[in-house]
Design a protein around this motif. Structure first.
Motif, PDB file in Angstrom:
ATOM      1  N   LEU A  53     -17.451  26.404  21.458  1.00  0.00           N
ATOM      2  CA  LEU A  53     -16.525  25.729  22.048  1.00  0.00           C
ATOM      3  C   LEU A  53     -15.254  26.285  21.531  1.00  0.00           C
ATOM      4  CD1 LEU A  53     -17.779  22.364  22.161  1.00  0.00           C
ATOM      5  CD2 LEU A  53     -17.308  23.711  24.105  1.00  0.00           C
ATOM      6  N   GLY A  54     -15.118  26.738  20.445  1.00  0.00           N
ATOM      7  CA  GLY A  54     -13.677  27.425  19.854  1.00  0.00           C
ATOM      8  C   GLY A  54     -13.417  28.548  20.396  1.00  0.00           C
ATOM      9  N   VAL A  55     -14.529  29.384  20.646  1.00  0.00           N
ATOM     10  CA  VAL A  55     -14.401  30.584  21.650  1.00  0.00           C
ATOM     11  C   VAL A  55     -14.019  30.526  22.860  1.00  0.00           C
ATOM     12  CG1 VAL A  55     -15.382  33.012  22.297  1.00  0.00           C
ATOM     13  CG2 VAL A  55     -15.703  31.955  20.016  1.00  0.00           C
ATOM     14  N   ALA A  56     -14.470  29.342  23.457  1.00  0.00           N
ATOM     15  CA  ALA A  56     -14.306  29.049  24.906  1.00  0.00           C
ATOM     16  C   ALA A  56     -12.999  28.365  24.988  1.00  0.00           C
ATOM     17  CB  ALA A  56     -15.322  28.242  25.372  1.00  0.00           C
ATOM     18  N   GLY A  57     -12.528  27.746  24.108  1.00  0.00           N
ATOM     19  CA  GLY A  57     -11.389  27.084  24.028  1.00  0.00           C
ATOM     20  C   GLY A  57     -10.111  28.251  24.109  1.00  0.00           C
ATOM     21  N   ALA A  58     -10.188  29.015  23.135  1.00  0.00           N
ATOM     22  CA  ALA A  58      -9.305  30.191  22.948  1.00  0.00           C
ATOM     23  C   ALA A  58      -9.191  31.035  24.551  1.00  0.00           C
ATOM     24  CB  ALA A  58      -9.757  31.176  22.022  1.00  0.00           C
ATOM     25  N   ARG A  86      -8.451  21.642  25.896  1.00  0.00           N
ATOM     26  CA  ARG A  86      -8.321  21.386  24.559  1.00  0.00           C
ATOM     27  C   ARG A  86      -9.056  20.101  24.192  1.00  0.00           C
ATOM     28  NH1 ARG A  86      -5.465  18.622  20.594  1.00  0.00           N
ATOM     29  NH2 ARG A  86      -5.143  19.950  18.732  1.00  0.00           N
ATOM     30  N   GLU A  87      -8.932  18.999  25.167  1.00  0.00           N
ATOM     31  CA  GLU A  87      -9.589  17.854  25.068  1.00  0.00           C
ATOM     32  C   GLU A  87     -10.712  17.249  25.862  1.00  0.00           C
ATOM     33  OE1 GLU A  87      -6.084  15.555  26.452  1.00  0.00           O
ATOM     34  OE2 GLU A  87      -4.857  16.302  25.039  1.00  0.00           O
ATOM     35  N   ALA A  88     -11.256  18.692  26.197  1.00  0.00           N
ATOM     36  CA  ALA A  88     -12.448  18.429  27.453  1.00  0.00           C
ATOM     37  C   ALA A  88     -13.596  17.978  26.741  1.00  0.00           C
ATOM     38  CB  ALA A  88     -13.086  19.711  27.647  1.00  0.00           C
ATOM     39  N   ARG A  89     -13.976  17.997  25.080  1.00  0.00           N
ATOM     40  CA  ARG A  89     -14.795  17.187  24.225  1.00  0.00           C
ATOM     41  C   ARG A  89     -14.003  17.022  23.084  1.00  0.00           C
ATOM     42  NH1 ARG A  89     -20.880  19.408  23.853  1.00  0.00           N
ATOM     43  NH2 ARG A  89     -20.839  17.286  23.279  1.00  0.00           N
ATOM     44  N   PRO A  90     -14.082  15.812  22.520  1.00  0.00           N
ATOM     45  CA  PRO A  90     -13.372  15.195  21.630  1.00  0.00           C
ATOM     46  C   PRO A  90     -13.756  15.405  19.805  1.00  0.00           C
ATOM     47  CG  PRO A  90     -14.370  13.344  22.449  1.00  0.00           C
ATOM     48  CD  PRO A  90     -14.866  14.582  23.413  1.00  0.00           C
ATOM     49  N   THR A  91     -14.889  15.479  19.733  1.00  0.00           N
ATOM     50  CA  THR A  91     -15.768  15.555  18.435  1.00  0.00           C
ATOM     51  C   THR A  91     -15.836  16.702  17.880  1.00  0.00           C
ATOM     52  OG1 THR A  91     -17.072  13.739  19.180  1.00  0.00           O
ATOM     53  CG2 THR A  91     -17.593  14.969  17.079  1.00  0.00           C
ATOM     54  N   ALA A  92     -15.920  17.683  18.508  1.00  0.00           N
ATOM     55  CA  ALA A  92     -15.921  19.239  18.120  1.00  0.00           C
ATOM     56  C   ALA A  92     -14.407  19.664  17.649  1.00  0.00           C
ATOM     57  CB  ALA A  92     -16.746  20.185  18.814  1.00  0.00           C
ATOM     58  N   VAL A  93     -14.322  19.933  16.684  1.00  0.00           N
ATOM     59  CA  VAL A  93     -12.810  20.260  16.161  1.00  0.00           C
ATOM     60  C   VAL A  93     -12.446  21.906  16.633  1.00  0.00           C
ATOM     61  CG1 VAL A  93     -13.351  20.950  13.760  1.00  0.00           C
ATOM     62  CG2 VAL A  93     -10.924  20.189  14.428  1.00  0.00           C
ATOM     63  N   ASN A  94     -13.444  22.572  16.603  1.00  0.00           N
ATOM     64  CA  ASN A  94     -13.422  24.038  17.006  1.00  0.00           C
ATOM     65  C   ASN A  94     -12.772  24.024  18.289  1.00  0.00           C
ATOM     66  OD1 ASN A  94     -15.725  23.471  14.995  1.00  0.00           O
ATOM     67  ND2 ASN A  94     -15.508  25.615  14.884  1.00  0.00           N
ATOM     68  N   LEU A  95     -12.841  23.162  19.418  1.00  0.00           N
ATOM     69  CA  LEU A  95     -12.388  23.384  20.609  1.00  0.00           C
ATOM     70  C   LEU A  95     -10.976  23.474  20.549  1.00  0.00           C
ATOM     71  CD1 LEU A  95     -12.631  23.864  23.779  1.00  0.00           C
ATOM     72  CD2 LEU A  95     -13.139  21.402  23.885  1.00  0.00           C
ATOM     73  N   ALA A  96     -10.415  22.439  19.908  1.00  0.00           N
ATOM     74  CA  ALA A  96      -9.059  22.181  19.743  1.00  0.00           C
ATOM     75  C   ALA A  96      -8.331  23.401  18.832  1.00  0.00           C
ATOM     76  CB  ALA A  96      -8.743  21.034  19.158  1.00  0.00           C
ATOM     77  N   GLY A  98      -9.460  26.386  18.537  1.00  0.00           N
ATOM     78  CA  GLY A  98      -9.446  27.694  19.403  1.00  0.00           C
ATOM     79  C   GLY A  98      -8.396  27.655  20.075  1.00  0.00           C
ATOM     80  N   VAL A  99      -8.103  26.612  20.910  1.00  0.00           N
ATOM     81  CA  VAL A  99      -6.880  26.572  21.643  1.00  0.00           C
ATOM     82  C   VAL A  99      -5.457  26.878  20.853  1.00  0.00           C
ATOM     83  CG1 VAL A  99      -5.450  24.932  23.104  1.00  0.00           C
ATOM     84  CG2 VAL A  99      -7.946  25.127  23.449  1.00  0.00           C
ATOM     85  N   ASP A 100      -5.473  25.868  19.730  1.00  0.00           N
ATOM     86  CA  ASP A 100      -4.259  26.043  19.047  1.00  0.00           C
ATOM     87  C   ASP A 100      -3.943  27.363  18.436  1.00  0.00           C
ATOM     88  OD1 ASP A 100      -3.947  23.369  19.618  1.00  0.00           O
ATOM     89  OD2 ASP A 100      -4.610  22.381  17.718  1.00  0.00           O
TER      90      ASP A 100
END
Length: 351
Positions: A53-58, A86-96, A98-100
């Motif tokens: 999810l971190g990679v997908a967010g980026a 960034r907010e598509a799923r809230p628990t996994a911090v990697n998503l946000a 990756g975006v940041d």
């Protein structure tokens, strides 16, 4: 399969995702070129797992930048689209995270964003290999066994949950490569069966002996002495070592503590959220009711009954024997918290 399955890659104009909703029946891919499709893919678990999810967010930021140029968005609309990713799923911090990480590159254009997103992907693959080696070394040193081990895992923390190789399953793969795995108990993982559909598929493809068991069977398996160690992933780790992972993980942790076997959490350092002091501050995603009230499109519960469907639970730090990251091993239950480790690293850097 060698563990090098491509879960996610940039094709030059779109993000290609291995569609995990299709497994194990067939291997198929989704090409994502707009924000709506990406957000839907994240929420439907086409792509899932904290590192992936971190990679997908980026790469999602790159998709948004391309779409903004294509459709003539103003800055406010672009910002709103990126926020949706960034907010598509809230628990996994990697998503946000990756975006940041790629946001500072937006002003330089889409190529700069893509380059930084690719760096995140490459770092994840390298980090996973390191996690596997550190974890295997620690487990073999702690257990001191001169025989193949019986390993229990919960949900999916393999190549499918990352950019490649895996975190918890990366440790299992490393143990298997050393000839030290007898059997893996893969919890089915309710309600979407990521363990039965995905973990078992990965293990089978890699030639690692495994059996699937109901989530409710896991504590009994541990207490009967049938497992030597449990290895799980994480979606967010608080500063004190409290760990959020797929619902059912805390039952595994309690059983491990009662049986006196290690609970090992394997995750990249990017999953550690030092801004969150403890597990009580970790947001817990609640999934749609239909995931537990229906099966195969048919309702399995009475029509007037609702559902409580948290996707994650939080295991207290006192139950986490070891946290394995790409930087090494923290024995959390013994007091080696992520916040303390980070503070020591900061002091060392200043020196």
């Amino acid at each position: 399969m060698t563990g090098d399955v491509r879960t996610i890659e940039w094709t030059g104009g779109a993000l290609r995702l291995l569609d995990q909703t299709l497994l194990p029946a067939r291997v198929g891919y989704a090409d994502v070129g707009d924000v709506d499709t990406l957000v839907d893919a994240i929420r439907r678990l086409v792509v899932r797992g904290a590192p992936a999810l971190g990679v997908a967010g980026a790469f999602g930021v790159a998709i948004a930048v391309r779409q903004a140029a294509r459709e003539g968005w103003d800055g406010a609309r672009l910002d709103a689209a990126i926020a949706r990713v960034r907010e598509a799923r809230p628990t996994a911090v990697n998503l946000a995270a990756g975006v940041d990480r790629v946001l500072p590159f937006v002003a330089q254009g889409v190529d700069a964003v893509v380059a930084e997103a690719q760096a995140i992907l490459d770092e994840d693959v390298r980090g996973n290999r390191a996690i596997g080696a550190f974890g295997a070394d620690w487990i073999l040193d702690q257990l001191g066994a001169d025989r193949p081990l019986r390993v229990l895992t919960h949900c999916n923390a393999g190549a499918l949950a990352t950019a490649g190789w895996g975190t918890a399953l990366g440790v299992v793969r490393e143990l298997h490569g050393r000839g030290r795995v007898e059997i893996v108990y893969a919890d089915e993982t309710r309600p979407l069966l990521q363990g039965a559909r995905l973990t078992a598929w990965e293990l089978d493809q890699a030639g690692i002996p495994c059996v699937v068991q109901a989530d409710a069977a896991a504590p009994s398996t541990i207490l009967r002495g049938l497992a030597d160690v449990a290895v799980i992933g994480a979606d967010r780790i608080a500063a004190n070592g409290d760990t959020a992972n797929k619902i059912g993980s805390v039952g595994v942790a309690l059983a491990c503590a009662a049986a006196g076997i290690p609970l090992v959490v394997a995750a990249p350092w990017s999953t550690v959220d030092l801004a969150v002091p403890d597990g009580a501050a970790i947001p817990i995603e609640e999934r749609p009711a239909e995931e537990v009230l229906t099966w195969g499109g048919a309702r399995t519960a009475p029509g007037g009954v609702g559902a409580f469907n948290p996707a994650f639970d939080v295991t207290p730090a006192r139950l986490v024997t070891a946290l394995v990251t790409e930087t090494g091993v923290l024995e959390v239950s013994a007091g080696a918290t992520p916040s303390a480790a980070s503070a020591r690293s900061a002091v060392a850097a200043r020196r």
